[in-house]
Design a protein around this motif. Structure first.
Motif, PDB file in Angstrom:
ATOM      1  N   GLY A 121       8.671  -1.961  -0.717  1.00  0.00           N
ATOM      2  CA  GLY A 121       7.609  -1.366  -2.135  1.00  0.00           C
ATOM      3  C   GLY A 121       8.058  -0.297  -2.953  1.00  0.00           C
ATOM      4  O   GLY A 121       7.376  -0.221  -4.040  1.00  0.00           O
ATOM      5  N   ALA A 122       8.315   0.813  -1.975  1.00  0.00           N
ATOM      6  CA  ALA A 122       8.308   2.052  -2.884  1.00  0.00           C
ATOM      7  C   ALA A 122       9.284   1.790  -3.972  1.00  0.00           C
ATOM      8  O   ALA A 122       9.473   2.514  -4.683  1.00  0.00           O
ATOM      9  N   LEU A 123      11.189   1.153  -3.544  1.00  0.00           N
ATOM     10  CA  LEU A 123      12.128   0.411  -4.406  1.00  0.00           C
ATOM     11  C   LEU A 123      11.776  -0.171  -5.730  1.00  0.00           C
ATOM     12  O   LEU A 123      11.486   1.063  -7.006  1.00  0.00           O
TER      13      LEU A 123
ATOM     14  N   LEU B 178      -2.622   1.032 -12.131  1.00  0.00           N
ATOM     15  CA  LEU B 178      -2.587   0.009 -11.794  1.00  0.00           C
ATOM     16  C   LEU B 178      -2.217   0.302  -9.753  1.00  0.00           C
ATOM     17  O   LEU B 178      -2.417   0.322  -9.312  1.00  0.00           O
ATOM     18  N   MET B 179      -3.104   2.105  -9.970  1.00  0.00           N
ATOM     19  CA  MET B 179      -3.672   2.563  -8.483  1.00  0.00           C
ATOM     20  C   MET B 179      -4.112   1.143  -8.027  1.00  0.00           C
ATOM     21  O   MET B 179      -4.401   0.809  -6.653  1.00  0.00           O
TER      22      MET B 179
ATOM     23  N   GLY C 147       0.973  -1.052   0.336  1.00  0.00           N
ATOM     24  CA  GLY C 147       0.454   0.406  -0.358  1.00  0.00           C
ATOM     25  C   GLY C 147       0.807   1.242   0.034  1.00  0.00           C
ATOM     26  O   GLY C 147       1.076   1.926  -1.319  1.00  0.00           O
ATOM     27  N   GLN C 148       1.276   1.874   1.333  1.00  0.00           N
ATOM     28  CA  GLN C 148       2.390   2.435   1.104  1.00  0.00           C
ATOM     29  C   GLN C 148       3.412   2.347   0.443  1.00  0.00           C
ATOM     30  O   GLN C 148       4.258   3.777  -0.669  1.00  0.00           O
ATOM     31  N   GLY C 149       4.085   1.853   0.164  1.00  0.00           N
ATOM     32  CA  GLY C 149       5.099   1.824  -0.672  1.00  0.00           C
ATOM     33  C   GLY C 149       5.339   1.540  -2.285  1.00  0.00           C
ATOM     34  O   GLY C 149       5.499   2.749  -2.383  1.00  0.00           O
ATOM     35  N   LEU C 150       4.674   0.730  -2.275  1.00  0.00           N
ATOM     36  CA  LEU C 150       4.424   0.061  -3.773  1.00  0.00           C
ATOM     37  C   LEU C 150       3.818   1.470  -4.294  1.00  0.00           C
ATOM     38  O   LEU C 150       3.860   1.639  -5.135  1.00  0.00           O
TER      39      LEU C 150
ATOM     40  N   ALA D 144       9.218   0.677 -10.917  1.00  0.00           N
ATOM     41  CA  ALA D 144       8.465   0.802 -12.196  1.00  0.00           C
ATOM     42  C   ALA D 144       7.635   1.803 -13.084  1.00  0.00           C
ATOM     43  O   ALA D 144       7.334   2.244 -14.182  1.00  0.00           O
ATOM     44  N   SER D 145       7.376   2.902 -12.402  1.00  0.00           N
ATOM     45  CA  SER D 145       6.567   3.798 -12.474  1.00  0.00           C
ATOM     46  C   SER D 145       6.929   4.751 -13.758  1.00  0.00           C
ATOM     47  O   SER D 145       6.405   5.131 -14.843  1.00  0.00           O
ATOM     48  N   GLY D 146       8.671   5.248 -13.757  1.00  0.00           N
ATOM     49  CA  GLY D 146       9.292   5.608 -15.549  1.00  0.00           C
ATOM     50  C   GLY D 146       8.099   4.744 -16.212  1.00  0.00           C
ATOM     51  O   GLY D 146       8.231   5.134 -17.215  1.00  0.00           O
TER      52      GLY D 146
END
Length: 490
Positions: A185-187, A208-209, A51-54, A192-194
């Motif tokens: 998760g943020a990593l 994706l959200m 949730g908070q990370g990815l 992947a975001s870019g």
């Protein structure tokens, strides 16, 4: 022979060291699982990691590109809008009271996981599939996504606060676990975001959200929770809410509580955010470094790795230090790291021969490591300030105070960018905004006296505070399990 024996012994010692580095995290997780309910661990992984990370990292990057390329807004306007959809985090005490005092069909946690999941899934799908969406409508969808994350976060935070109180020696470990999950998760999300923004476009990437809230909905159906054996009357519920609110206000008046709470609020409010100005400047081809969409994601991914390093440094070396000393030196380093932003904006890195692609890695790493080390003891301190019995709602109150500070930080940054006329194409005064932000970071050092000198394992509240609240339906908190012997099956 003697030399060969020494070489063999050295090789074995190195192999054992490498093996211990690989097995130590597994052993640490096994230790936590043996002392805490496995369903609590799963909840932390899903809410903090996925949730908070990815989702949080995807949201940050994709939303920035959405406002910039689809809605074509100015950076100062976006900075203000980011503050608006941060409001659900300010309302965390409301979510805490709802989950504590208003059970649904006898369950206090499951329904709110489901509700948050449905809200987030519908909001993400709507903004992703609807073309030519008005700014207001898009903002409402982003509010829904943010509210989904906030409600789920409140529920799991109540369990973290309870475990931190009942197994006090695990309080730093629990915050480290949350930091590791959100950082990992943020990593993944930033990496992947870019790619997704480049391949799908910013609007389609918002779809994706929906993944995280959809799984949160599933979590609400499968997570273990005891059903309450009685149905409370409306008057009893109202009285329970009143009692909780009275206990909250009584606790917050203690100097041991309001002083560090005030510091956390001011340290966030004074740390004005100029993020949107940086983001627009990053992608500007004429006066900025003109980073590609993929590389912007890589920059944030590097920041996520740095945050993990910050958590690791705190977990391994800093959790035994007193709160005040650790916060002072961490804030000092955080202020120094902010100077790197100023050097980058003024392009002094090129004067000394450091390329943009290399210098931004240095800048992002230093800022994220020091920022994480600065904030970890504050989270531990927040859990130690919660009275047993109303820990869920009171922790939400403390996080609400922090969220108001963060909201003022975002809005203050937006006002600062507008006053200095930083636009989509004019970054002449961006360096001045960064300079003002850095000066405020150093000014926060004068407020560190508000932080207690006590160690991170010591009890801060007077004993009568917790004793007055322990009868507040403690036995119905079932997302965590403290004793080792009495495990509950999922």
């Amino acid at each position: 022979m003697g030399e060969n024996t020494n070489v063999t012994v050295t090789a074995r010692a190195k192999s054992k060291t490498v093996l211990s580095l690989l097995t130590e995290p597994i052993q640490w997780l096994q230790m936590l699982s043996s002392k805490l309910n496995p369903t609590f661990m799963i909840g932390v992984f899903l809410i903090y990691g996925l949730g908070q990370g990815l989702s949080g990292s995807l949201f940050k990057v994709v939303a920035d590109y959405y406002w910039k390329d689809v809605q074509k807004l100015q950076p100062s306007t976006v900075q203000l809008l980011v503050g608006v959809y941060f409001i659900p985090w300010v309302l965390k005490p409301l979510w805490g009271i709802l989950t504590d005092a208003f059970p649904v069909r006898g369950y206090r946690r499951r329904p709110y996981f489901i509700i948050s999941g449905v809200i987030g899934t519908v909001s993400a799908v709507t903004v992703a599939l609807t073309g030519n969406l008005a700014v207001t409508a898009a903002l409402m969808c982003f509010l829904g996504v943010s509210a989904s994350l906030a409600i789920a976060d409140v529920t799991i935070d109540a369990c973290i606060a309870r475990n931190s109180i009942e197994v006090r020696e695990l309080a730093p470990d629990l915050q480290s676990l949350c930091g590791y999950c959100s950082g990992a998760g943020a990593l993944v999300g930033y990496l992947a975001s870019g790619f997704f923004v480049h391949r799908l476009g910013p609007q389609e990437s918002l779809g994706l959200m929906a993944l995280s809230p959809a799984l949160t909905t599933v979590l609400g159906f499968v997570i273990y929770e005891n059903r309450t054996s009685h149905i409370e009357k409306k008057q009893a519920v109202v009285e329970s809410v009143r009692t909780t609110i009275r206990s909250m206000f009584k606790t917050i008046r203690y100097p041991q509580v309001w002083r560090p709470s005030l510091f956390m609020f001011l340290s966030l409010a004074f740390n004005v955010s100029t993020h949107e100005g940086h983001f627009y400047w990053y992608t500007e081809p004429k006066v900025g470094p003109a980073f590609s969409q993929e590389f912007v994601g890589v920059i944030y991914a590097i920041g996520a790795v740095a945050s993990l390093i910050g958590v690791l440094i705190y977990h391994k070396a800093l959790k035994d230090y007193a709160f005040r000393d650790l916060v002072f030196y961490a804030q000092l380093l955080y202020g120094i790291s902010g100077v790197l932003d100023l050097i980058f904006i003024l392009r002094w890195n090129l004067v000394i021969g450091i390329p943009d692609y290399f210098f931004v890695v240095i800048e992002e790493t230093a800022t994220r490591i020091t920022g994480k080390i600065r904030w970890m003891p504050m989270l531990v301190l927040s859990t130690q300030l919660c009275p047993l019995g109303i820990e869920g709602t009171f922790f939400a109150l403390l996080m609400c105070i922090d969220s108001i500070g963060a909201l003022l930080s975002k809005w203050g940054g937006g006002v600062l960018l507008r006053l200095l006329h930083v636009t989509r194409t004019d970054f002449t005064n961006l360096w001045l905004a960064v300079l003002i932000r850095d000066m405020l970071r150093f000014a926060i050092l004068a407020l560190v006296f508000l932080v207690p000198k006590t160690g991170q394992y010591e009890e801060l509240l007077p004993s009568d505070v917790s004793q007055n609240n322990t009868s507040h339906e403690v036995d119905e908190e079932t997302l965590e399990l403290v004793p080792t012997k009495g495990k509950t099956e999922v």
